[in-house]
Enzyme design. Structure first.
Site, PDB file in Angstrom:
ATOM      1  N   CYS A 131       0.763  28.373  68.068  1.00  0.00           N
ATOM      2  CA  CYS A 131       1.654  28.975  67.073  1.00  0.00           C
ATOM      3  C   CYS A 131       1.933  30.433  67.413  1.00  0.00           C
ATOM      4  CB  CYS A 131       1.033  28.887  65.680  1.00  0.00           C
ATOM      5  SG  CYS A 131       0.788  27.214  65.059  1.00  0.00           S
ATOM      6  N   CYS A 148      -4.142  28.796  64.867  1.00  0.00           N
ATOM      7  CA  CYS A 148      -3.412  27.979  65.846  1.00  0.00           C
ATOM      8  C   CYS A 148      -2.930  28.828  67.013  1.00  0.00           C
ATOM      9  CB  CYS A 148      -2.241  27.284  65.149  1.00  0.00           C
ATOM     10  SG  CYS A 148      -1.085  26.467  66.260  1.00  0.00           S
TER      11      CYS A 148
END
Length: 326
Positions: free
Chosen positions: A78, A75
């Site tokens: 993230c 991700c």
């Protein structure tokens, strides 16, 4: 409402990612736990697994707010948000702690938290889940949310940032009363209204919880969590009165029936399908006019009250609503 059985974290699970995540979790546990030398952030930042969640998050949240960062190696956003949270946790110096959850390594925990997209940030205070936000927000907005979180923590009797020896968190300075009243929420203070509401909910007395929140709002219409709590309780009071199968049949056969569509929106929201719920009502507003449109609009705005003010899903829905109305 029980959690939907057909919950899916993000479609097909990448087994390679799961294996890599498990290896990372094992390495982290060997490096040292939250309170041990060598643990990430000297105890202020640590990894959490399904096995350690109860001790490291739920039990710990009874003495200090625990912010949960749900992330994955693949991700990109993230990786932008993670360092911001870790920096702020270091600045807080124990006023709150950061628990990092690798969703690939902990699918059951992710499902229990109803994770549908990442990065996702929530908090646990006094054993209770506090809504957070989705996406990689700018540092200023993260700080603002943390300030709100510390207000909630003080309201339920968790020590404030100053009590924990931390620096300024969010917009409130060390020792500041979130309500602007000296001594109102000092160390060990527990808002009697919140205690009453919580005890009522633990008994399954939703009417009693609603009455407690309503009295809090009568005394302070700007109470930081009473309005949100009342909206949540009212949602579950409505949902408990519905026949879900009948409601879904009625909505499927009558796309422009505001009452039928509102019931299914409530059901979807209670089951964690936030986007489905908001999009359903926006669709009704798009297709109707006059009193029907206004009824759907009022119901949608009522659902907005369930979320924190900065929730990106609400911001998106508000923007769409403005476009439809104007």
């Amino acid at each position: 409402m029980t959690q939907p059985r057909d919950f899916s974290l993000y479609g097909a699970v990448d087994l390679g990612a799961r294996k890599a995540a498990a290896q990372r979790a094992q390495q982290a546990s060997q490096a040292g736990g939250p309170g041990e030398p060598g643990g990430p952030g000297d105890g202020h930042v640590f990894d959490v697994t399904e096995a350690t969640f109860e001790t490291d998050v739920l039990e710990r949240s009874r003495t200090v707010p625990v912010v949960m960062d749900l992330w994955a190696e693949w991700c990109g956003p993230c990786k932008q948000l993670g360092p911001v949270l870790e920096k702020l946790a270091a600045e807080a110096d124990g006023a709150w702690v950061l628990a990092k959850v690798d969703v690939d390594a902990n699918p059951q925990l992710s499902a229990a938290l109803q994770v549908q997209s990442i990065p996702m940030v929530v908090a646990v205070v006094g054993g209770q889940l506090v809504p957070g936000f989705l996406g990689a927000l700018p540092e200023a907005q993260v700080r603002q949310w943390l300030g709100q979180l510390m207000q909630v923590a003080q309201q339920v009797g968790i020590p404030s940032a100053a009590d924990a020896g931390g620096d300024e968190v969010g917009e409130a300075g060390p020792g500041a009363d979130p309500q602007g009243q000296e001594g109102m929420a000092g160390p060990g203070y527990r808002d009697p209204g919140l205690v009453e509401a919580q005890e009522a909910m633990e008994r399954g007395d939703l009417d009693g919880a609603a009455a407690a929140f309503e009295r809090m709002l009568e005394a302070d219409s700007a109470h930081p969590i009473a309005a949100q709590g009342l909206a949540q309780v009212n949602l579950f009071r409505r949902v408990n009165s519905y026949d879900e199968a009948a409601a879904r049949r009625a909505a499927a056969s009558s796309p422009d029936d505001v009452e039928a569509q509102s019931k299914v929106a409530d059901l979807d929201l209670a089951n964690g399908r936030v986007d489905d719920a908001l999009d359903r009502l926006l669709g009704v507003i798009r297709r109707t006019s006059g009193e029907d449109r206004d009824q759907a609009r009022r119901h949608l705005i009522g659902l907005f009250d369930i979320f924190p003010p900065k929730d990106p899903r609400v911001a998106k829905a508000r923007s769409t609503l403005s476009t439809l109305l104007f």
